[in-house]
Design a protein around this motif. Structure first.
Motif, PDB file in Angstrom:
ATOM      1  N   GLU A 179       0.687  -1.208   0.167  1.00  0.00           N
ATOM      2  CA  GLU A 179       0.047   0.078   0.166  1.00  0.00           C
ATOM      3  C   GLU A 179       0.954   1.180   0.023  1.00  0.00           C
ATOM      4  O   GLU A 179       0.544   2.169  -0.813  1.00  0.00           O
ATOM      5  CB  GLU A 179      -0.934   0.035   1.233  1.00  0.00           C
ATOM      6  CG  GLU A 179      -1.951  -1.157   1.188  1.00  0.00           C
ATOM      7  CD  GLU A 179      -3.112  -0.866   0.260  1.00  0.00           C
ATOM      8  OE1 GLU A 179      -3.013   0.411  -0.244  1.00  0.00           O
ATOM      9  OE2 GLU A 179      -3.557  -1.997  -0.240  1.00  0.00           O
ATOM     10  N   ALA A 180       1.876   1.321   1.014  1.00  0.00           N
ATOM     11  CA  ALA A 180       2.911   2.489   0.855  1.00  0.00           C
ATOM     12  C   ALA A 180       3.418   2.674  -0.417  1.00  0.00           C
ATOM     13  O   ALA A 180       3.589   3.658  -0.974  1.00  0.00           O
ATOM     14  CB  ALA A 180       3.762   2.304   2.060  1.00  0.00           C
ATOM     15  N   ALA A 181       3.845   1.608  -1.064  1.00  0.00           N
ATOM     16  CA  ALA A 181       4.830   1.783  -2.244  1.00  0.00           C
ATOM     17  C   ALA A 181       3.946   2.149  -3.191  1.00  0.00           C
ATOM     18  O   ALA A 181       4.315   3.347  -4.091  1.00  0.00           O
ATOM     19  CB  ALA A 181       5.591   0.616  -2.669  1.00  0.00           C
ATOM     20  N   ARG A 182       2.639   1.819  -3.358  1.00  0.00           N
ATOM     21  CA  ARG A 182       1.628   2.232  -4.510  1.00  0.00           C
ATOM     22  C   ARG A 182       1.420   3.641  -4.107  1.00  0.00           C
ATOM     23  O   ARG A 182       1.119   4.560  -5.122  1.00  0.00           O
ATOM     24  CB  ARG A 182       0.464   1.318  -4.395  1.00  0.00           C
ATOM     25  CG  ARG A 182      -0.748   1.699  -5.502  1.00  0.00           C
ATOM     26  CD  ARG A 182      -2.041   1.115  -4.951  1.00  0.00           C
ATOM     27  NE  ARG A 182      -1.915  -0.307  -5.093  1.00  0.00           N
ATOM     28  CZ  ARG A 182      -1.997  -1.166  -4.146  1.00  0.00           C
ATOM     29  NH1 ARG A 182      -2.355  -0.602  -3.134  1.00  0.00           N
ATOM     30  NH2 ARG A 182      -2.021  -2.420  -4.373  1.00  0.00           N
ATOM     31  N   ASP A 183       1.131   4.291  -3.027  1.00  0.00           N
ATOM     32  CA  ASP A 183       1.022   5.410  -2.757  1.00  0.00           C
ATOM     33  C   ASP A 183       1.980   6.380  -3.128  1.00  0.00           C
ATOM     34  O   ASP A 183       1.590   7.523  -3.562  1.00  0.00           O
ATOM     35  CB  ASP A 183       0.567   5.686  -1.003  1.00  0.00           C
ATOM     36  CG  ASP A 183      -0.285   6.832  -0.490  1.00  0.00           C
ATOM     37  OD1 ASP A 183      -1.194   7.113  -1.345  1.00  0.00           O
ATOM     38  OD2 ASP A 183       0.248   7.537   0.048  1.00  0.00           O
ATOM     39  N   MET A 184       3.465   6.062  -2.772  1.00  0.00           N
ATOM     40  CA  MET A 184       4.502   6.866  -3.035  1.00  0.00           C
ATOM     41  C   MET A 184       4.677   6.980  -4.700  1.00  0.00           C
ATOM     42  O   MET A 184       4.627   8.214  -5.021  1.00  0.00           O
ATOM     43  CB  MET A 184       5.650   5.967  -2.686  1.00  0.00           C
ATOM     44  CG  MET A 184       5.926   6.288  -1.088  1.00  0.00           C
ATOM     45  SD  MET A 184       7.309   4.806  -0.627  1.00  0.00           S
ATOM     46  CE  MET A 184       8.675   5.982  -1.361  1.00  0.00           C
ATOM     47  N   ILE A 185       4.455   5.865  -5.329  1.00  0.00           N
ATOM     48  CA  ILE A 185       4.631   6.085  -6.950  1.00  0.00           C
ATOM     49  C   ILE A 185       3.394   6.860  -7.522  1.00  0.00           C
ATOM     50  O   ILE A 185       3.796   7.747  -8.345  1.00  0.00           O
ATOM     51  CB  ILE A 185       4.579   4.433  -7.336  1.00  0.00           C
ATOM     52  CG1 ILE A 185       5.897   4.075  -6.968  1.00  0.00           C
ATOM     53  CG2 ILE A 185       4.353   4.724  -9.008  1.00  0.00           C
ATOM     54  CD1 ILE A 185       5.981   2.328  -7.332  1.00  0.00           C
TER      55      ILE A 185
END
Length: 453
Positions: A179-185
């Motif tokens: 979830e965090a990686a998707r949000d960052m990208i």
């Protein structure tokens, strides 16, 4: 001949952001190629000038000669002149840090050596076992429903779950890191908070591995003779984690879409004319996980593809455009089986060090999915599929599919810790009475292909 990264008189300014670029980036690249040749003047966010490298040969020239085109953003003239504010959308990607992808020369060799040599310690068969286990767990979450969205339920979580294991983090970290990686990208309003979450998580992991080493990437970085500091360790762990997530999730999604929508592509697979590794390479040519790479900066006045480049100019590697360069692919309908001269993983000293692990995750994951669900079909008309685009990549938003509901595996796999229920695909209606019925005992195209392997 243009002397600055601005369009010649009479040519409209082409932005690599905004509606036109987001709606059809490949179409924009071809328009730029027709107007300017292998190197085109473009504008990035804030209407800052840059050069987009469209030619295959020119991309290799830039990637392989850091003496002329540095990876260090401190060469960027607009940055030095104060034209890139701290809150600029490109600042997170262009602010200099002591990490391997933003340095050249001896320092790059030191940092890159630690990454490469640690990645090389992985047993590829062991990596594939992790992929198989997590792929089965993800499939178990939706296998009985008969439908799902393969982007959210499979392509995105699988790479992060595997990488979580490879860096030595507890499995429970996986779903939140996805979830965090998707949000960052995606650059949402909470991207900064997600970035901080990833940093804190990785700092905790480094501290834990100092106390209790293991057979994992984090431990091997800690033990490497380079003696990376804690911040160097965290930044390089984050780099590997996010890069693996972004590129491998896109590769899986793009390959599955091609299998489900391109009859010629599927016929080549089912007819035994193409293996799954061949299929991955074809997708890496046609739809690379990253369309452009930001960036390189000219270290002095030079020339590229007949275009004058000034010291301090920013260049973007056009990986997607270079792969379709008519100079090397005059007929795009011809397959490129076994040919790895594409630009999907860049080239030169900054070529992706984890590309073989990415291939292993995609290959094994897709094979597991198609073996267990051999009658996968797209659950919506192909023209309803949607993408989101950014300066660097193009993401398939969702890939809704239908299949014959099955029982879960008997391999002893357990649900993903903390995982959410798999998202269901959009409702679909059969085209004719009985169209949704699948006779039992049907021999799938994928089963036939596996019989030939």
């Amino acid at each position: 001949m243009s002397t600055t990264p601005t369009p010649p008189p009479g040519c409209p300014a082409h932005r690599l952001y905004g509606p036109e670029a987001e709606a059809d980036p490949m179409g924009l690249y071809e328009k730029l190629r027709a107007e300017h040749g292998p190197v085109a003047p473009v504008l990035v966010q804030g209407d800052l000038p840059a050069w987009l490298v469209l030619g295959h040969r020119e991309n290799l020239d830039v990637a392989r000669t850091p003496s002329r085109f540095a990876r260090d953003p401190r060469h960027w003239r607009d940055m030095r002149e104060g034209n890139v504010p701290a809150d600029h959308p490109l600042t997170p990607m262009t602010a200099w840090q002591p990490v391997c992808h933003l340095v050249d020369g001896v320092e790059h060799e030191r940092l890159r050596g630690a990454i490469t040599e640690s990645l090389e310690r992985f047993d590829r068969r062991g990596v594939r076992r992790y992929v198989k286990r997590f792929a089965d767990q993800l499939i178990d979450a939706f296998v009985q429903s008969g439908r799902t969205d393969l982007v959210a339920a499979f392509a995105e979580p699988l790479p992060m779950l595997v990488m979580t294991q490879l860096i030595g983090a507890p499995e429970s970290y996986g779903p939140r890191l996805v979830e965090a990686a998707r949000d960052m990208i995606q650059g949402t309003e909470t991207a900064v908070a997600s970035n901080e979450y990833v940093s804190v998580t990785l700092r905790e992991l480094v501290a834990r591995k100092r106390e209790v080493p293991g057979r994992d990437f984090t431990t091997w970085l800690l033990e490497h003779p380079t003696a990376l500091g804690d911040e160097e360790l965290v930044e390089h762990l984050r780099l590997v984690l996010i890069a693996a997530f972004e590129t491998t999730a896109n590769l899986i999604a793009n390959t599955l879409r091609m299998v489900l929508t391109d009859s010629r592509f599927r016929a080549n697979l089912s007819g035994g004319h193409m293996t799954l590794p061949d299929a991955l390479e074809q997708v890496l040519w046609d739809e690379p996980p990253l369309m452009t790479v930001l960036g390189r900066w000219a270290t002095g006045d030079t020339e590229l593809g007949g275009t004058r480049i000034k010291a301090g100019d920013m260049l973007l590697l056009g990986l997607g455009a270079g792969n379709l360069d008519p100079e090397i692919r005059p007929d795009l309908t011809l397959p490129v089986h076994g040919n790895r001269s594409h630009l999907a993983f860049s080239s030169g000293p900054h070529e992706c060090p984890g590309q073989d692990i990415g291939r292993a995750i995609a290959d094994t994951g897709i094979d597991t999915l198609l073996t267990r669900l051999p009658d996968l079909e797209l659950a919506v008309p192909e023209d309803e599929l949607r993408w989101t685009s950014s300066l660097m990549s193009r993401h398939l938003v969702a890939l809704p599919v239908r299949f014959t509901p099955l029982g879960s595996t008997v391999t002893g796999s357990t649900p993903i810790p903390g995982g959410r229920p798999a998202p269901a695909a959009r409702e679909w209606a059969p085209a004719a009475p009985g169209a949704g019925e699948r006779p039992t005992g049907r021999v799938s195209w994928w089963s036939r292909l596996r019989g030939r392997r």
